[in-house]
Enzyme design. Structure first.
Site: not given
Length: 519
Positions: A61, A68, A91, A203, A287
């Site tokens: 891949y 994708g 990208h 990635n 408190r």
């Protein structure tokens, strides 16, 4: 290749990388790749296996397939070596503000930490290029927006990949420069990405994890500073020191909560000096401060575990086991742990803003401040009617707190199906991390106001003849003295923006040492 080797270089590859390591590099420390032969061989075996397998027409891949949803598209051998370049370029669509150089250095270090595990199919040459960028302070200009946090931080990390190949822009000495020109000046050769290397850089979860490291460090300091402010406020309000007794916290033994109570107890010197209060019980924002700050303090160990496990993981896809000769297709790019950590951290931090905002309200209001002037004005009696002290600052803290609380909506539940429904469940980890930084920024502003108001309040209390001066213990007196190096008591109204900004910068620089013996 130019590669400075700073004396304080942090080793990557064979040792566990900590949050503090990433912060140190973000602030200017150097890096070096390990000499450990086992780690080096694992890195080289992973790269060799990718090189040999795709040439034998193995299906990998992102190497011999598209990315994708395009994983069903086969890449012919003559185009395989061009594929990584296309990944970096398409990208290049980040938007919004850009991460500053500090964040950029942290991003480089976080990606280096993952890739040098030796399961990403990258060459030593690529890792050494990352080291050279860190050591020469060549920092990719990375837009903040565009990542859904699975398949990792693809779009922002494309700017890291682009810088390594000599494209887009980098910061040098805080200035944006064209990358190609900078590499030439430093005698650095742009990389030619080998198959899988573009995917290996992009990635993964390096952006969200880098931001998480920086956010963790800021939050850790804020917990301690909110503790010191609470002690100052307790004295200023003539509060009840018994609220912080160790015997009380022994029966609800959350360790972080107990630590906060012990720090306040020590600041008040309550173990040696018993002081009577007009009230049996103070209001919750005094408190219950150990219980509120303690949530953050008790969260820090597991937040560290989440962040550092991610930091020290191989978090891209596919995983390349070169020694076992396996290509393992999975989803390690998914940033769910960082998303959850950052969604959780921003809630705990926003509660500090809410706490200090409520303490500020008590200090300002004569119905609740046990005899302090209205709005902490330091004006003389004859000029009190035209002076308003910290009135507007308290309005500002309410505004900053409200915005911080608004930003606590968890980002991780807003998954969006994207990329042709391949990325149909995503982490939103980078958005969660960025939200957390915004909450930190706002909370630092609130705490800065709290520091100044508490200092003013203690000064005003010191002027009252019936006040026990011993109540301002050495730690509190030291804190007041350090704050007053930059802050003049407000006796006549004046704009306070400048000193507020100075105080925020002091907080971010962690200028004040807090509880040094309790590390």
């Amino acid at each position: 290749m130019s590669n400075k080797q700073p004396a304080n270089a942090i080793e990557f590859g064979a040792r566990h990388i900590t949050i503090e390591d990433i912060v140190a590099i973000a602030q200017g420390d150097g890096a070096r790749l390990t000499d450990d032969p086992t780690t080096r061989e694992r890195i080289n075996a992973s790269a060799r296996f990718v090189r040999d397998l795709w040439r034998e027409e193995g299906v990998i891949y992102g190497v011999t397939t598209g990315y994708g949803d395009s994983c069903t598209v086969s890449i012919p051998p003559h185009l395989v070596e061009e594929l990584p370049l296309h990944l970096t370029r398409f990208h290049g669509c980040g938007m919004g503000r850009e991460f500053d150089p500090t964040h950029g250095r942290a991003i480089l270090a976080a990606r280096l930490a993952s890739l040098c595990k030796g399961y990403s199919g990258v060459r030593e040459e690529l890792l050494e290029q990352l080291v050279s960028y860190i050591n020469n302070d060549i920092v990719p200009v990375v837009p903040e927006e565009g990542s859904v946090g699975a398949s990792g931080d693809l779009t922002p990390l494309s700017y890291v990949a682009a810088a390594l190949i000599g494209e887009r822009e980098v910061y040098v000495n805080g200035r944006k420069r064209v990358t190609a020109e900078v590499l030439q000046e430093h005698n650095l050769t742009p990389l030619k990405l080998m198959p899988k290397e573009g995917l290996a850089i992009m990635n993964g979860t390096a952006v969200m994890t880098a931001v998480a490291c920086l956010a963790f460090e800021r939050a850790q300091y804020l917990a301690r500073l909110a503790t010191r402010v609470t002690a100052m406020v307790s004295v200023a309000l003539k509060g009840n020191t018994h609220h912080f007794d160790a015997r009380l916290f022994a029966v609800k033994p959350h360790p972080g909560q107990g630590q906060i109570a012990a720090w306040i107890h020590s600041d008040l010197n309550a173990h040696e000096v018993e002081r009577n209060s007009d009230r049996l019980q103070d209001r919750y924002s005094v408190r219950c401060a150990p219980h509120i700050i303690g949530v953050l303090q008790d969260s820090l160990p597991w937040l560290r575990q989440f962040i550092e496990t991610e930091l020290n993981s191989a978090n891209d896809n596919p995983i390349i086991d070169g020694e076992g000769e396996h290509v393992l297709h999975g989803g390690h790019f998914y940033g769910g742990h960082i998303a959850f950590a950052m969604d959780s951290l921003k809630v705990a931090v926003a509660n500090l803003a809410d706490l200090i905002d409520r303490q500020m309200a008590l200090l300002m209001d004569v119905k609740f401040n046990n005899g302090l002037p209205s709005n902490l004005s330091g004006a003389s009696a004859e000029r009190a009617m035209i002076n308003h002290g910290f009135k507007a600052v308290q309005i500002g803290t309410s505004a900053w707190t409200a915005e911080a609380l608004k930003n606590t909506m968890p980002a991780s539940v807003f998954s969006r199906s994207t990329e042709c429904h391949n990325q149909d469940k995503v982490s939103m980890g980078t958005i969660a991390a960025r939200d957390c930084e915004r909450v930190l920024e706002l909370t630092e502003q609130v705490v800065a106001a709290g520091v100044l108001a508490a200092t003013q309040a203690l000064h005003l209390r010191q002027q009252q003849p019936d006040f026990d001066q011993a109540a301002i213990t050495a730690p509190l007196a030291s804190m007041m003295a350090q704050v007053r190096e930059d802050f003049d008591i407000v006796s006549e109204d004046r704009p306070l923006e400048g000193v507020l900004r100075q105080t925020v910068e002091a907080i971010r620089a962690q200028r004040w040492e807090l509880y040094p013996n309790e590390q």
